[in-house]
Motif scaffolding. Sequence first.
Motif, PDB file in Angstrom:
ATOM      1  N   SER A 102     -11.582   6.664   9.596  1.00 25.63           N
ATOM      2  CA  SER A 102     -11.270   6.714   8.162  1.00 25.63           C
ATOM      3  C   SER A 102      -9.777   6.887   7.888  1.00 25.63           C
ATOM      4  O   SER A 102      -9.388   7.175   6.756  1.00 25.63           O
ATOM      5  N   LEU A 103      -8.946   6.712   8.931  1.00 25.19           N
ATOM      6  CA  LEU A 103      -7.496   6.871   8.723  1.00 25.19           C
ATOM      7  C   LEU A 103      -6.959   5.851   7.732  1.00 25.19           C
ATOM      8  O   LEU A 103      -6.072   6.142   6.928  1.00 25.19           O
ATOM      9  N   SER A 106      -7.127   7.063   4.262  1.00 24.29           N
ATOM     10  CA  SER A 106      -6.111   8.065   3.948  1.00 24.29           C
ATOM     11  C   SER A 106      -4.764   7.392   3.681  1.00 24.29           C
ATOM     12  O   SER A 106      -4.029   7.784   2.770  1.00 24.29           O
ATOM     13  N   VAL A 109      -4.874   5.989   0.227  1.00 23.76           N
ATOM     14  CA  VAL A 109      -4.621   7.011  -0.800  1.00 23.76           C
ATOM     15  C   VAL A 109      -3.119   7.284  -0.907  1.00 23.76           C
ATOM     16  O   VAL A 109      -2.560   7.353  -2.009  1.00 23.76           O
ATOM     17  N   HIS A 110      -2.462   7.447   0.233  1.00 27.19           N
ATOM     18  CA  HIS A 110      -1.002   7.656   0.241  1.00 27.19           C
ATOM     19  C   HIS A 110      -0.293   6.500  -0.448  1.00 27.19           C
ATOM     20  O   HIS A 110       0.613   6.701  -1.272  1.00 27.19           O
ATOM     21  N   THR A 130      -1.728  14.975   1.261  1.00 30.26           N
ATOM     22  CA  THR A 130      -2.051  15.879   2.372  1.00 30.26           C
ATOM     23  C   THR A 130      -3.557  16.027   2.562  1.00 30.26           C
ATOM     24  O   THR A 130      -4.080  15.938   3.689  1.00 30.26           O
ATOM     25  N   GLY A 132      -5.820  13.939   1.649  1.00 32.68           N
ATOM     26  CA  GLY A 132      -6.347  12.660   2.118  1.00 32.68           C
ATOM     27  C   GLY A 132      -6.229  12.511   3.621  1.00 32.68           C
ATOM     28  O   GLY A 132      -7.177  12.048   4.289  1.00 32.68           O
ATOM     29  N   TYR A 133      -5.095  12.932   4.194  1.00 30.17           N
ATOM     30  CA  TYR A 133      -4.953  12.835   5.649  1.00 30.17           C
ATOM     31  C   TYR A 133      -5.821  13.874   6.374  1.00 30.17           C
ATOM     32  O   TYR A 133      -6.339  13.604   7.464  1.00 30.17           O
ATOM     33  N   SER A 136      -9.353  12.754   7.191  1.00 29.53           N
ATOM     34  CA  SER A 136      -9.558  11.626   8.096  1.00 29.53           C
ATOM     35  C   SER A 136      -9.511  12.086   9.548  1.00 29.53           C
ATOM     36  O   SER A 136     -10.459  12.700  10.041  1.00 29.53           O
ATOM     37  N   VAL A 182     -14.405  14.211  -0.973  1.00 25.86           N
ATOM     38  CA  VAL A 182     -13.845  12.860  -1.083  1.00 25.86           C
ATOM     39  C   VAL A 182     -13.877  12.385  -2.538  1.00 25.86           C
ATOM     40  O   VAL A 182     -12.917  11.776  -3.040  1.00 25.86           O
TER      41      VAL A 182
END
Length: 607
Positions: A102-103, A106, A109-110, A130, A132-133, A136, A182
């Motif tokens: 799921s990276l 993330s 999102v960034h 932050t 979001g990461y 993942s 999420v």
Amino acid sequence: MRPPGGRGRAAVAAGGVAAGLGAAAALSWGGYDVPAALAAPTLVLDLAVGWSFVGTGLLAWSRHPDNRTGALMVVLGFAALGRYAVAVASDVGFAVGVLLGSLYLSVFVHLLVTFPTGRATTWPQRVTVTVGYLLSTPLDGFFLLLGATRGAPAGLPPNGLVIVPAPAGSPVLVDAVVQGVVLALCTAVLAIVAARWRRASTAERRAIGPGLLGGVLVVLALMAQRSAFVLAIHPDVRVGFTWAARTVLVVWPLALLFGLVRSRLDRSAVSRMIVELGAGPPGPERLRGVLAATLHDPSVAIAYWLPERGVFVDARGDPAAVEPPAPGRGVTYLERGGSRIAALTHDAALAGEPELVAAVAAGAGMALENERLHAEVRARLREVQASRARIVESADAARRRVERDLHDGAQQRLVNVALLLRMARGRLSAGPPGEVDALLGETVDELAGALEELRELARGIYPALLTDSGLGPALAALAERSSVPAVVTGAPPGRLPGALEHAAYFVVSEGLANAAKHAAAAEVRIDVRVTDGVLVVAIADDGVGGASLAGAGLRGLVDRVAAAGGRLRLASPAGGGTRLTAELPIAPAVPAARSEPDARRAPSPSP
């Protein structure tokens, strides 16, 4: 983060192709039994996601090297393809696939939260990125350490790589909590995007609109997918939401690419702008309106450059502030034939499209040059009007000063003389001779004092020495009377036109007066020379500096020098002394008309 060069871009592109082919190989021959009916659409969709992000990211990275959007898009593409490692039936493949599973979301999102710069500048952005990461790779690594095992080679790859209906039933509590977090994260992303849209100007909305719209659609599809899981909706419905999220994710980089292509389409509108400028009547407001429409920025403002004065003015000829630009504004300087003609103040979003602004400036160059000349004429007219008002005010003040000096000085002395004469006349017959002599002597002293005051007053109004002897002796006399030690290092040897000598004399006189009043100088040097048909008058002191042409005295000199067709310049850095320079053009001498003797006039009688 610098964009890669030509070889670097080729290497990244080759890496993207290799990652996609590796993902296809992992899914097809990694050891799991994946039916072709499932493998084909999964590969087509995910390869489209990965390759579109890598390709579009490279293009954006090269085009806008100052922001991180392109680099993030490249990372997202590789992360989307890297998660296919889970399709390799091994412990290493399973671990890598889970950590990368799921990276890419993330990174998405960034990318969306910080669009279009790629930099988190506010605390809501930093917190959202932050979280979001953390949801993942760190969270997946935590579950991996708890003892998760890889799927059996006989089935499908684990971690939801292939989209198929999951068994019906209520979700596990931990999964429900994670999905709830999420959903909260997605809500925060939408709130940040909405606030970003509200703050954006018209030009900025046009630039970021496609990217934000596509990103919002991706977020909404993800929220629908995760909500269906938390609410335990039928598996077939969840599959539909999952496919929708993946499909919209493919479209998003295409929306960004459309934004890049649209800037090129905007540059093609320059030809229509040129036709429109030539079709209607000229005028500053019309020119500004056409430029604003072509740049899609209604806030565009034009400032015209006046090289002789070294300032920018608006269409009315009033001084215009260009630097530093206000927050959210940018400035582009326009040139024609290698010379600066104007400056465009525009929305900061246009700073990312220098080619478009340059194309518009080139197309409107002739119109801008014409309006610059009109603005220069208007500026000169306003300057003349202001100069006339200052001259009238200065003349009135000079008359009041003369009236005051006469009233307080010579007039009082003459009144005293009249009184003394009356007293002397009354005592001529009865008073003693000595008293009469004393009164007459006092009268003579008063008359001498009045005469000296009148001479001083006349010297201040119009120096007789300048008229009689010329500029050199008059400057020497000014230096001798100066309260600050002054040295004349150069003076014209002969005579010059009277108006020119008077202007030079008063420039030096005012310069000496300012040095005495404000400069705290130890020495003043006066240099007056004729160079290439121009009389250059320079007064330099070693004082504290900081003088300004806006001061009352120097402003009057500006008017006097301008009336003689010249220009006054001032260099007065703080602590570096002051140098005042007047450049006065010398007009060709016009011989005076001689009066011929009248032959009909009777000769003067001989003595």
